[in-house]
Design a protein around this motif. Structure first.
Motif, PDB file in Angstrom:
ATOM      1  N   SER A 179       0.843  -1.204   0.000  1.00 37.59           N
ATOM      2  CA  SER A 179       0.000   0.000   0.000  1.00 37.59           C
ATOM      3  C   SER A 179       0.878   1.254   0.000  1.00 37.59           C
ATOM      4  O   SER A 179       2.011   1.224   0.479  1.00 37.59           O
ATOM      5  CB  SER A 179      -0.881  -0.068   1.255  1.00 37.59           C
ATOM      6  N   GLY A 180       0.366   2.351  -0.543  1.00 36.09           N
ATOM      7  CA  GLY A 180       1.158   3.591  -0.635  1.00 36.09           C
ATOM      8  C   GLY A 180       2.132   3.499  -1.804  1.00 36.09           C
ATOM      9  O   GLY A 180       1.978   2.665  -2.703  1.00 36.09           O
ATOM     10  N   TYR A 216      -5.533  -1.285  -0.162  1.00 34.18           N
ATOM     11  CA  TYR A 216      -6.889  -1.293   0.410  1.00 34.18           C
ATOM     12  C   TYR A 216      -7.957  -1.152  -0.688  1.00 34.18           C
ATOM     13  O   TYR A 216      -9.082  -1.608  -0.514  1.00 34.18           O
ATOM     14  CB  TYR A 216      -7.029  -0.170   1.439  1.00 34.18           C
ATOM     15  N   ARG A 259      -3.259   4.109  -3.582  1.00 34.31           N
ATOM     16  CA  ARG A 259      -3.663   4.976  -2.472  1.00 34.31           C
ATOM     17  C   ARG A 259      -5.180   4.983  -2.508  1.00 34.31           C
ATOM     18  O   ARG A 259      -5.784   5.176  -3.562  1.00 34.31           O
ATOM     19  CB  ARG A 259      -3.057   6.361  -2.625  1.00 34.31           C
ATOM     20  N   CYS A 260      -5.803   4.710  -1.375  1.00 37.29           N
ATOM     21  CA  CYS A 260      -7.255   4.536  -1.322  1.00 37.29           C
ATOM     22  C   CYS A 260      -7.802   5.434  -0.223  1.00 37.29           C
ATOM     23  O   CYS A 260      -7.832   5.054   0.952  1.00 37.29           O
ATOM     24  CB  CYS A 260      -7.541   3.053  -1.032  1.00 37.29           C
ATOM     25  N   PHE A 290     -10.553   4.593   2.402  1.00 38.66           N
ATOM     26  CA  PHE A 290     -10.301   3.654   3.500  1.00 38.66           C
ATOM     27  C   PHE A 290     -10.143   4.382   4.841  1.00 38.66           C
ATOM     28  O   PHE A 290     -10.086   3.758   5.898  1.00 38.66           O
ATOM     29  CB  PHE A 290      -9.068   2.782   3.208  1.00 38.66           C
ATOM     30  N   LYS A 291     -10.115   5.706   4.809  1.00 41.43           N
ATOM     31  CA  LYS A 291     -10.054   6.470   6.064  1.00 41.43           C
ATOM     32  C   LYS A 291     -11.419   6.512   6.751  1.00 41.43           C
ATOM     33  O   LYS A 291     -11.535   6.908   7.902  1.00 41.43           O
ATOM     34  CB  LYS A 291      -9.566   7.897   5.780  1.00 41.43           C
ATOM     35  N   GLN A 330     -13.748   0.845   6.392  1.00 39.58           N
ATOM     36  CA  GLN A 330     -12.837  -0.079   7.095  1.00 39.58           C
ATOM     37  C   GLN A 330     -13.604  -1.324   7.551  1.00 39.58           C
ATOM     38  O   GLN A 330     -13.108  -2.445   7.449  1.00 39.58           O
ATOM     39  CB  GLN A 330     -12.224   0.629   8.314  1.00 39.58           C
ATOM     40  N   GLY A 353       3.762   2.422   4.385  1.00 43.30           N
ATOM     41  CA  GLY A 353       4.260   3.459   5.289  1.00 43.30           C
ATOM     42  C   GLY A 353       3.266   3.769   6.397  1.00 43.30           C
ATOM     43  O   GLY A 353       2.311   3.023   6.632  1.00 43.30           O
ATOM     44  N   ASP A 354       3.495   4.913   7.058  1.00 46.86           N
ATOM     45  CA  ASP A 354       2.665   5.302   8.203  1.00 46.86           C
ATOM     46  C   ASP A 354       1.175   5.325   7.876  1.00 46.86           C
ATOM     47  O   ASP A 354       0.344   4.908   8.683  1.00 46.86           O
ATOM     48  CB  ASP A 354       3.065   6.705   8.693  1.00 46.86           C
ATOM     49  N   GLY A 355       0.820   5.855   6.688  1.00 48.85           N
ATOM     50  CA  GLY A 355      -0.590   5.918   6.290  1.00 48.85           C
ATOM     51  C   GLY A 355      -1.178   4.517   6.235  1.00 48.85           C
ATOM     52  O   GLY A 355      -2.266   4.251   6.788  1.00 48.85           O
ATOM     53  N   SER A 356      -0.453   3.605   5.625  1.00 49.69           N
ATOM     54  CA  SER A 356      -0.916   2.217   5.507  1.00 49.69           C
ATOM     55  C   SER A 356      -1.064   1.577   6.887  1.00 49.69           C
ATOM     56  O   SER A 356      -1.975   0.771   7.112  1.00 49.69           O
ATOM     57  CB  SER A 356       0.083   1.407   4.680  1.00 49.69           C
ATOM     58  N   MET A 402      -1.929   3.089   9.599  1.00 48.95           N
ATOM     59  CA  MET A 402      -3.168   3.581  10.226  1.00 48.95           C
ATOM     60  C   MET A 402      -4.328   2.689   9.807  1.00 48.95           C
ATOM     61  O   MET A 402      -5.158   2.300  10.626  1.00 48.95           O
ATOM     62  CB  MET A 402      -3.429   5.027   9.824  1.00 48.95           C
ATOM     63  N   GLY A 403      -4.366   2.368   8.514  1.00 48.56           N
ATOM     64  CA  GLY A 403      -5.414   1.467   8.017  1.00 48.56           C
ATOM     65  C   GLY A 403      -5.295   0.093   8.670  1.00 48.56           C
ATOM     66  O   GLY A 403      -6.293  -0.517   9.069  1.00 48.56           O
ATOM     67  N   ARG A 427       9.170  12.989  -0.026  1.00 48.00           N
ATOM     68  CA  ARG A 427       7.959  13.668   0.464  1.00 48.00           C
ATOM     69  C   ARG A 427       8.371  14.820   1.382  1.00 48.00           C
ATOM     70  O   ARG A 427       9.094  15.681   0.933  1.00 48.00           O
ATOM     71  CB  ARG A 427       7.050  12.672   1.181  1.00 48.00           C
TER      72      ARG A 427
HETATM   73  P1  ADP Z   1       2.152   5.446   3.113  1.00 47.72           P
HETATM   74  O1  ADP Z   1       1.548   4.165   3.581  1.00 47.72           O
HETATM   75  O2  ADP Z   1       3.348   5.242   2.257  1.00 47.72           O
HETATM   76  O3  ADP Z   1       2.353   6.439   4.247  1.00 47.72           O
HETATM   77  P2  ADP Z   1      -0.171   6.945   2.254  1.00 47.72           P
HETATM   78  O4  ADP Z   1      -0.051   7.976   3.320  1.00 47.72           O
HETATM   79  O5  ADP Z   1      -0.517   7.371   0.871  1.00 47.72           O
HETATM   80  O6  ADP Z   1       1.155   6.100   2.066  1.00 47.72           O
HETATM   81  O7  ADP Z   1      -1.236   5.868   2.760  1.00 47.72           O
HETATM   82  C1  ADP Z   1      -1.495   4.714   2.008  1.00 47.72           C
HETATM   83  C2  ADP Z   1      -2.929   4.321   2.210  1.00 47.72           C
HETATM   84  O8  ADP Z   1      -3.170   3.979   3.570  1.00 47.72           O
HETATM   85  C3  ADP Z   1      -3.961   5.385   1.898  1.00 47.72           C
HETATM   86  O9  ADP Z   1      -4.209   5.540   0.536  1.00 47.72           O
HETATM   87  C4  ADP Z   1      -5.172   4.833   2.625  1.00 47.72           C
HETATM   88  O10 ADP Z   1      -5.729   3.758   1.897  1.00 47.72           O
HETATM   89  C5  ADP Z   1      -4.522   4.262   3.886  1.00 47.72           C
HETATM   90  N1  ADP Z   1      -4.605   5.242   4.984  1.00 47.72           N
HETATM   91  C6  ADP Z   1      -3.912   6.378   5.117  1.00 47.72           C
HETATM   92  N2  ADP Z   1      -4.300   7.059   6.225  1.00 47.72           N
HETATM   93  C7  ADP Z   1      -5.274   6.317   6.798  1.00 47.72           C
HETATM   94  C8  ADP Z   1      -6.099   6.474   7.959  1.00 47.72           C
HETATM   95  N3  ADP Z   1      -5.986   7.536   8.740  1.00 47.72           N
HETATM   96  N4  ADP Z   1      -6.991   5.510   8.238  1.00 47.72           N
HETATM   97  C9  ADP Z   1      -7.121   4.429   7.433  1.00 47.72           C
HETATM   98  N5  ADP Z   1      -6.382   4.228   6.329  1.00 47.72           N
HETATM   99  C10 ADP Z   1      -5.470   5.152   6.003  1.00 47.72           C
END
Ligand code: ADP
Ligand code: F6P
Length: 325
Positions: free
Chosen positions: A13-14, A45, A76-77, A80-81, A86, A106-109, A111-112, A175
């Motif tokens: 993801s990401g 996601y 990037r989805c 999914f936030k 979810q 990464g961090d965003g992934s 969180m999911g 970034r």
């Molecule tokens: P990375 O994982 O490299 O940090 P992103 O920040 O683009 O990349 O996040 C990747 C994906 O993770 C997003 O497109 C989304 O699907 C999911 N994501 C990001 N933030 C959240 C969140 N707060 N809650 C749930 N899913 C999230």
């Protein structure tokens, strides 16, 4: 009592990163060796929500260790936030019998991943990003390959820059983080390194530095500019005008995200993928794998997301000392 895992899923993801395939291969083969079933979820996601779920066997990860990108694709989805989305994701995983999930991103992934853990899916994160911007770990999958790719590209720009006695501004990815810039700055002997964490926007100081180095007889002036600062073309125009020295901007771009992973990325990604499966097998959930002080470790995802890391002051100091002469 820890939930017994029978089937694990794996997704990327990401932004993709070289070494993600090595991690997928390791997840699949470690899980199969432990007697688990494995399913690959395509396109992060987004693919989960579209139920793009395929069975993985040992052959499905053959001949990928040395390949950049991710055979599972990534996305990037943003939807999914949303908590409702979810929930739908967790239900789809359960419908496919997936009771453990490895999320490479990464961090965003993460969180999911943490949201899915709260919804009853045992979930482990594996740090995959060229940016190195995950606080809980000193290593992220892809960084090593990316800095080596960028370093080679910068060496090439330097050749032509020296021949023409020019100034070159070379923009690298990351970034908002300056790790790629710092490492390349040191590895390529840059005269200036600009990164969000340190740059105060004082362009006159850069101009003065260029003029001082010119007087010392330098035949080129390499400025590594981190993506977070950007504006490399604008900066090149202003610097040329102020110094009278021909200045060119080069944005290395997505080349940094591709290519065959380095030995380090293959080995560490393999170790992290295996560790993620070991954690799931031991009943762990909501954890993220990291590398710290020479060891592969794991942290609670929420704790990991709260951690901060900055630019190593000593490394930054060294980069300045070495570019002063
Ligand atoms: P990375 O994982 O490299 O940090 P992103 O920040 O683009 O990349 O996040 C990747 C994906 O993770 C997003 O497109 C989304 O699907 C999911 N994501 C990001 N933030 C959240 C969140 N707060 N809650 C749930 N899913 C999230
Ligand atoms: O996170 C990896 C990364 O390559 C960053 O360095 C960059 O800011 C971003 O992804 C670029 O994303 P995209 O491929 O969507 O342009």
């Amino acid at each position: 009592m820890a939930k017994e895992i029978k089937t694990i899923g794996v997704l990327t993801s990401g932004g993709d990163a070289p070494g993600m395939n090595a991690a997928i291969r390791s997840v699949v083969r470690t899980a199969l060796a432990a007697g688990l079933n494995v399913k690959g979820i395509k396109r992060g996601y987004a693919g989960l929500l579209d139920e793009e779920i395929v069975d993985m066997d040992t052959k499905s990860v053959a001949d990928i260790l040395q390949r950049g990108g991710t055979i599972l694709y990534t996305a990037r989805c943003l939807e999914f936030k949303e908590p409702e989305v979810q929930k739908r994701g967790a239900e789809i995983l359960k419908k496919h019998g997936i009771d453990g999930l490895v999320v490479i991103g990464g961090d965003g992934s993460f969180m999911g991943a943490s949201k899915l853990a709260n919804l009853g899916i045992n979930t482990i994160g594996v740090p995959g990003t060229i940016d190195l911007d995950i606080a809980c770990t000193e290593y992220t999958i892809g960084f090593d390959t990316a800095v080596n790719t960028a370093m080679d590209a910068i060496d090439k720009v330097r050749d032509t820059s020296t021949s023409h006695e020019r100034c070159s501004i070379i923009e690298v990815m990351g970034r908002r983080a300056g790790y790629i810039a710092l490492w390349c700055g040191i590895a390529n002997g840059a005269e200036d390194i600009l990164m969000v964490e340190k740059y105060d926007g004082d362009e006159q100081r850069i101009i003065n530095n260029i003029m001082d180095k010119k007087k010392l007889g330098k035949k080129h002036h390499i400025i590594i500019n981190a993506e977070g600062i950007g504006d490399s073309y604008g900066m090149a125009e202003r610097i040329e005008k102020a110094t009278g020295i021909e200045t060119r901007a080069t944005i290395i771009g997505h080349i940094q995200r591709g290519g065959s992973p380095t030995c380090r990325d293959r080995v560490y990604a393999s170790a992290m993928g295996a560790k993620a499966v070991d954690l799931l097998f031991a009943g762990a959930t909501n954890r993220v794998v990291g590398y710290r002080d020479g060891e592969f470790v794991d942290y609670d995802i929420q704790d990991a997301l709260q951690m901060n890391k900055g630019i190593d002051e000593y490394m930054y100091e060294i980069s300045k000392r070495l570019s002063r002469q």
